[in-house]
Design a protein around this motif. Structure first.
Motif, mmCIF file in Angstrom:
data_model
loop_
_atom_site.group_PDB
_atom_site.id
_atom_site.type_symbol
_atom_site.label_atom_id
_atom_site.label_comp_id
_atom_site.label_asym_id
_atom_site.label_seq_id
_atom_site.Cartn_x
_atom_site.Cartn_y
_atom_site.Cartn_z
ATOM 1 N N ILE A 397 0.884 -0.887 -0.084
ATOM 2 C CA ILE A 397 -0.107 0.467 -0.234
ATOM 3 C C ILE A 397 1.418 1.115 0.137
ATOM 4 O O ILE A 397 0.588 1.781 -0.820
ATOM 5 N N THR A 398 1.796 1.382 1.094
ATOM 6 C CA THR A 398 2.328 2.384 1.333
ATOM 7 C C THR A 398 3.394 2.528 0.173
ATOM 8 O O THR A 398 3.926 3.539 -0.515
ATOM 9 N N GLY A 399 3.967 1.343 -0.672
ATOM 10 C CA GLY A 399 5.167 1.785 -1.202
ATOM 11 C C GLY A 399 6.803 1.413 -0.591
ATOM 12 O O GLY A 399 7.772 1.800 -1.529
ATOM 13 N N GLU A 400 6.838 0.851 0.339
ATOM 14 C CA GLU A 400 8.250 2.020 1.028
ATOM 15 C C GLU A 400 9.002 0.155 1.514
ATOM 16 O O GLU A 400 8.211 -0.815 1.541
ATOM 17 N N VAL A 401 10.044 -0.047 0.689
ATOM 18 C CA VAL A 401 10.567 -1.156 1.400
ATOM 19 C C VAL A 401 11.230 -1.088 2.456
ATOM 20 O O VAL A 401 12.160 -0.205 3.060
ATOM 21 N N TYR A 402 11.293 -2.462 2.807
ATOM 22 C CA TYR A 402 11.503 -2.827 4.114
ATOM 23 C C TYR A 402 13.175 -3.705 3.753
ATOM 24 O O TYR A 402 13.179 -4.614 2.932
ATOM 25 N N MET A 403 13.548 -3.374 4.489
ATOM 26 C CA MET A 403 15.250 -3.974 4.767
ATOM 27 C C MET A 403 15.470 -4.550 6.169
ATOM 28 O O MET A 403 15.826 -3.943 6.981
ATOM 29 N N ASN A 404 16.150 -5.910 6.650
ATOM 30 C CA ASN A 404 16.551 -6.080 7.878
ATOM 31 C C ASN A 404 18.366 -6.504 7.526
ATOM 32 O O ASN A 404 18.307 -7.420 6.408
ATOM 33 N N THR A 405 18.466 -5.550 8.603
ATOM 34 C CA THR A 405 20.747 -5.690 8.325
ATOM 35 C C THR A 405 20.975 -6.397 9.842
ATOM 36 O O THR A 405 20.532 -6.241 11.031
ATOM 37 N N ILE A 406 21.723 -6.841 9.729
ATOM 38 C CA ILE A 406 22.460 -7.043 11.295
ATOM 39 C C ILE A 406 24.475 -6.758 10.609
ATOM 40 O O ILE A 406 24.310 -6.074 9.467
ATOM 41 N N LYS A 407 24.891 -6.194 12.601
ATOM 42 C CA LYS A 407 26.109 -5.698 11.351
ATOM 43 C C LYS A 407 27.352 -7.116 11.519
ATOM 44 O O LYS A 407 28.521 -6.712 10.642
ATOM 45 N N GLY A 408 26.928 -8.371 12.042
ATOM 46 C CA GLY A 408 27.645 -9.142 11.773
ATOM 47 C C GLY A 408 26.977 -10.140 11.871
ATOM 48 O O GLY A 408 26.215 -10.194 13.149
ATOM 49 N N TYR A 409 27.982 -11.198 12.559
ATOM 50 C CA TYR A 409 27.980 -12.919 12.895
ATOM 51 C C TYR A 409 28.326 -12.709 14.327
ATOM 52 O O TYR A 409 28.910 -11.573 14.434
ATOM 53 N N GLY A 410 28.347 -13.652 15.212
ATOM 54 C CA GLY A 410 28.503 -13.896 16.308
ATOM 55 C C GLY A 410 27.582 -12.912 17.321
ATOM 56 O O GLY A 410 26.347 -12.571 17.035
#
Length: 450
Positions: A397-410
């Protein structure tokens, strides 16, 4: 003429003097109070625990009392309405003045807290903890561990996928009550079914699904046709009879989100897209896309988007009725790869598709124009956005794009972001929620499910 005027004036003077002598005064009429409820936010619906504001508009000097569902709610000038009870509620104000009372009322409907919004499903650490749900309301309020808060119990180990159908949410976990090493976990198991508005558990299935090997995805056609993908292929599970049936010909189904359109399931499988219909124990069809399929997504018109990673990559539109190719566009900018995760390499709003190749660089493809452009690199906008954990998703509906990120593993996975990008012209960071995820398996918008 002069006499007439004078006479008229004399008569008037006489009348005034006469009135004064009699000293007769008509009493002022008693003012009746007025009552009106002003809906400050102009909303008559609200989610559980959300707040609506109402104020009284009345006669000067009047007194009033609020009530909600017949129970007194104070006499402040503004009523703050908050409720956890779903359904219709009656707000009433009684106004009194000069021993007279009038009232006004309005109705409010409360729906489940999780009916509208965005879910992020978290795998959790497969060796030490269970899966969980993070919820973002339309107002941007985050509820972490939403399923646990609703039930006091947890999702299965390595939660992988969810699907919403007829006000029920189906959540599948890879390991259920035991992790990959066979260690037992205290949780609700492989397949959990809950109320989609409240997340209150309605059923959990474990022994019935014991034949499954690392189930990863779920999609629902109806209450008797829950399609589950595992390492062997696709299964049809009937929660009513508790029967699990392998769908013949469905081997090699990819570990990837399935699309549902017009009572059919479309699932990636190598260079093919499988079609599954309700009540059938064999595949209906297998489309050969001639290249590795990296995404299968429902289009807004009911047809199917398919991305492939050949040379060049392609985004194709497939007719959901006869499985014919409507059109295919070459993609020579960016990557359509789904990466190592379990979500499709493309995401769509209308005729506009986004992809990132499971990286931080985002691209936009306008299908009817056949154009592709680089939008932005999330790394330049979000601190510690080093690893994209599963693919981006666009709000339908809004057209916003969502992204999940992490700094790294551990322990670096504890530093993470759910980033929301506005895409009107160029990408802008419209919201960023820090440190709410735990190895996120995917992003799910409640409005995506009909």
């Amino acid at each position: 003429m002069k006499k007439s005027v004078w006479a008229c004036g004399a008569l008037i003077s006489l009348a005034v003097v006469s009135c004064s002598k009699n000293d007769v005064t008509e009493p002022l009429p008693v003012e009746n109070p007025e009552a009106e409820i002003v809906n400050v936010l102009s909303q008559n619906t609200a989610a559980q625990e959300d707040t609506l504001f109402f104020k009284v508009k009345t006669t000067k000097g009047a007194a009033w009392v609020w009530s909600v569902d017949g129970r007194q709610a104070g006499n402040d000038s503004i009523l703050k309405f908050v409720s956890s009870d779903m359904g219709e509620h009656i707000i009433r104000v009684a106004v009194s003045k000069n021993d007279k009372t009038v009232s006004a009322q309005t109705n409010v409907t409360v729906y489940g807290k999780y009916k509208y919004g965005t879910f992020v499903l978290n795998e959790g650490n497969m060796t030490t903890e269970n899966g969980s749900l993070t919820f973002i309301s339309p107002r941007g309020v985050v509820t972490d561990s939403a399923y646990f808060k609703a039930n006091g119990t947890e999702l299965g180990n390595v939660a992988q996928d969810l699907y919403i159908h007829h006000n029920k949410i189906y959540i599948i976990s890879q390991n259920g009550k035991k992790n990959a090493m066979g260690t037992s976990f205290n949780n609700d198991g492989l397949l959990v079914v809950a109320n989609a508005e409240t997340l209150k558990k309605e059923a959990a299935y474990n022994d019935e699904l014991a034949a499954l090997s690392w189930p990863s995805h779920v999609a629902v056609l109806n209450e008797e046709n829950v399609i589950i993908r595992d390492n062997s292929g696709l299964y049809r599970f009937n929660p009513i009879t508790r029967s699990l049936t392998f769908i013949k010909g469905s081997g090699y189904a990819a570990k990837m989100t399935m699309a549902v359109s017009n009572n059919k399931i479309f699932a990636a499988a190598g260079s093919k897209v499988y079609v599954v219909e309700p009540g059938k124990d064999t595949l209906t069809y297998a489309m050969d896309m001639k290249a590795s399929v990296s995404g299968v997504v429902k289009a807004s018109d009911g047809n199917i988007w398919v991305s492939t990673t050949g040379t060049p990559g392609k985004i194709s539109k497939i007719n959901f009725r006869d499985y014919s190719l409507i059109k295919a566009n070459d993609i020579t900018t960016g990557s359509l790869s789904a990466g190592w995760g379990a979500t499709p390499g493309i995401t769509a709003k209308g005729d506009t598709l986004y992809f990132s190749g499971a990286g931080t660089k985002m691209y936009r493809h306008i299908f009817n124009q056949g154009t592709t452009e680089f939008i932005a690199d999330a790394k330049t906008m979000v601190a510690n956005a080093n690893i994209v954990y599963n693919n981006i998703a666009v709000h339908p509906i809004t057209g916003e794009v969502y992204m999940n990120t992490i700094k790294g593993y551990g322990l670096n996975f504890l530093i993470n972001n759910i980033s929301v990008f506005g895409m009107s012209n160029k990408a802008t960071l419209s919201a960023n929620y820090q440190n709410y995820t735990n190895f996120p398996a995917g992003i799910f918008f409640t409005c995506s499910y009909n």
